[in-house]
Design an enzyme around this catalytic site. Structure first.
Site, PDB file in Angstrom:
ATOM      1  N   HIS A   7       0.637   5.925   3.656  1.00  0.00           N
ATOM      2  CA  HIS A   7      -0.448   6.846   3.981  1.00  0.00           C
ATOM      3  C   HIS A   7       0.031   7.894   4.982  1.00  0.00           C
ATOM      4  O   HIS A   7       0.869   7.615   5.838  1.00  0.00           O
ATOM      5  CB  HIS A   7      -1.631   6.062   4.556  1.00  0.00           C
ATOM      6  N   HIS A  14       0.506   7.414   8.803  1.00  0.00           N
ATOM      7  CA  HIS A  14       1.721   6.885   9.425  1.00  0.00           C
ATOM      8  C   HIS A  14       2.760   7.977   9.680  1.00  0.00           C
ATOM      9  O   HIS A  14       3.833   7.704  10.197  1.00  0.00           O
ATOM     10  CB  HIS A  14       2.347   5.805   8.533  1.00  0.00           C
ATOM     11  N   LYS A  58       0.858  -1.180   0.000  1.00  0.00           N
ATOM     12  CA  LYS A  58       0.000   0.000   0.000  1.00  0.00           C
ATOM     13  C   LYS A  58       0.893   1.228   0.000  1.00  0.00           C
ATOM     14  O   LYS A  58       1.987   1.205   0.561  1.00  0.00           O
ATOM     15  CB  LYS A  58      -0.903   0.028   1.233  1.00  0.00           C
TER      16      LYS A  58
END
Length: 535
Positions: free
Chosen positions: A141, A144, A138
């Site tokens: 984001h 984080h 992924k």
């Protein structure tokens, strides 16, 4: 060099009170700089002396304070002793203050304050810091972001204080969500797109497979089947999993490099898969593992842990009842949410988009500014300043607090921002480059004016700030200290001219500005900020 002055005062108190001077050292604090006229440079609370058994309690606190203050005689270091309500203040010899502080900052710029007696109990030993922990396959984001910044700060601080630090990134690289992605990639994925925009393509696949799995039972079954194939180490499934992990790690490492963050180990859930059965056997043998009506194995914390609902508190409790003596030393640093961190790319906020946004906006601000210098690499400078701005915005308040992110406020050059921090460092660097930074500190008697003394008094607090930061693992203490230092420097820079001053005055002021820049840079690096010399 607060430890020299603290030790001198502790020796005086020890003689008066008949106690070891080591009792008094942690009780003597530097007085915060304020706009009001300073009563003294260091102080000690009489209540703290009573509580620590250094002096006997007395029904009249003020009388006790005055009696004790009269017994402490001024000397070549302490010029005056002042009794205030419940507090004794010590006014230092200002020339000696300048000599002691600047001598150490010039001779040992990297370790100033770190050898303080307040911090000796923190030296040595090993600390493991686990942080960031994004999910494999992924895009990184922005959710984080805080974990990454906070963990990096803690690791930097512990290392500065003399710990052996191990930085671990525990990746989400296993579980049913990976089964869903694997099944999705087998249906919708494209190896060619992986070579061009790997994480963007995987993100698109993940969104598509989640959307279709909501109304497609066959797809949910295929996800469960793919994860079973992974657990059984079936070659094709395992090969795809390894490929996606490697692709993701390469992308993440590139982003971490931009942030100035590094790790000693990249670990993940998959690494511990083979060890879970041993842990379950251990829990069962200790009578800790119970089976619910649904057939799920759990550790029941309902009686022993009613108030501890947070995952990490429960984890540490389980480790403790399993007999691990080190469990009580485990600490989870909790933090709030960031709201409003939108970029031009849309609603889903990826960290790389945030970095691009910060660099782009900062570059535009620099182009419009009349004071911006000719830079060899303006984009690199803009990126460093932009990251500084995001870090400081994140660290200004208590970590548990939520906050709303506003680009215009974050990138302001005025006020308590990362831009102001970098601007101050760059301004000092420019001054020192213009007039030279290689001279030895000679006669420092010109540094007894109020502006110079305010800076020196503030520098006395550095070891206390590091202790406070290490105690509660909150970066705001260091941020506030550095911001105050920048404001003091800004005032001094306006009023204490180097150009046109007598040589001895100019040299003394340059020594002060050079030492200040060193400490400013040290503090910025602990926060995870790379100082810039021009902007």
């Amino acid at each position: 060099m607060a430890c020299f002055f603290r030790r001198t005062i502790a020796q005086q108190l020890a003689k008066v009170c008949g106690q070891s001077e080591d009792v008094f050292i942690p009780l003597i604090c530097a007085v915060p700089v304020s706009k009001k006229r300073s009563v003294g440079d260091l102080r000690v609370s009489v209540n703290s002396l009573v509580q620590n058994g250094a002096v006997l309690p007395h029904e009249d606190l003020q009388k006790n304070t005055e009696t004790l203050a009269k017994q402490i005689k001024p000397n070549s270091v302490v010029e005056d002793v002042i009794a205030a309500p419940g507090m004794i203040y010590f006014r230092l010899n200002k020339l000696m203050l300048a000599q002691k502080v600047l001598k150490q900052l010039r001779s040992e710029p990297e370790t100033f304050g770190l050898k303080s007696e307040l911090l000796t109990h923190l030296h040595g030993g090993r600390t493991l810091v686990e942080f960031s922990s994004p999910n494999v396959a992924k895009k990184f984001h922005a959710g984080h972001l805080r974990s990454t910044f906070i963990g990096n700060f803690i690791a930097n601080l512990k290392k500065a204080l003399g710990k052996e630090v191990i930085r671990v990134n525990y990746l989400g690289d296993w579980g049913m969500q990976f089964g869903l992605l694997g099944a999705g990639f087998e249906r919708f994925g494209c190896q060619q797109k992986l070579k061009v925009q790997a994480l963007q393509h995987l993100y698109e696949v993940y969104v598509q497979v989640n959307r279709e799995a909501e109304h497609d039972d066959n797809l949910r079954l295929a996800a469960a089947a793919f994860f079973r194939r992974l657990e059984q180490k079936e070659h094709q499934a395992l090969s795809l999993w390894k490929q996606l992990v490697e692709i993701t790690l390469e992308e993440y490492k590139r982003i971490y490099e931009r942030l100035g963050v590094h790790f000693d180990h990249f670990s993940g859930e998959s690494f511990y898969q083979s060890q879970t059965q041993n842990v379950l056997k251990d829990l069962k043998s200790r009578g800790l593992l119970k089976t619910t009506q649904k057939g799920t194995a759990v550790v029941d914390l309902s009686d022993a842990d009613k108030s501890q609902s947070v995952h990490f508190q429960q984890l540490f409790h389980i480790l403790s009842v399993m007999g691990h003596q080190w469990a009580h030393r485990c600490v989870h640093v909790a933090f709030g949410r960031v709201q409003g961190m939108s970029t031009r790319r849309g609603d889903v906020i990826f960290l790389e988009d945030v970095l691009e946004e910060a660099r782009s906006r900062m570059l535009n601000n620099m182009r419009e500014s009349r004071t911006s210098k000719d830079l060899e690499d303006p984009e690199e400078t803009a990126e460093r300043i932009g990251i500084s701005a995001v870090v400081i915005q994140d660290f200004k308040g208590p970590l548990m607090s939520d906050y709303t992110f506003e680009w215009d406020k974050v990138l302001q050059a005025q006020g308590d921002t990362g831009v102001f921090l970098q601007y101050t460092h760059a301004r000092l660097s420019s001054l020192l480059n213009r007039f030279g930074d290689e001279m030895m500190c000679g006669d420092l008697s010109p540094l007894t004016d109020s502006r110079s003394v305010s800076i020196l008094q503030h520098l006395l607090r550095y070891d206390e700030i590091l202790l406070q930061s290490a105690t509660d693992l909150q970066p705001r203490h260091l941020v506030n200290f550095l911001m105050t230092l920048c404001h003091l420097v800004s005032s001094a820079h306006r009023e204490l001219s180097v150009k046109g001053s007598a040589p001895d005055v100019a040299q003394a002021r340059l020594c002060l500005f050079s030492a200040t820049r060193s400490l400013l840079a040290n503090g910025m690096r602990i926060l995870g900020i790379i100082p810039v010399d021009k902007m």
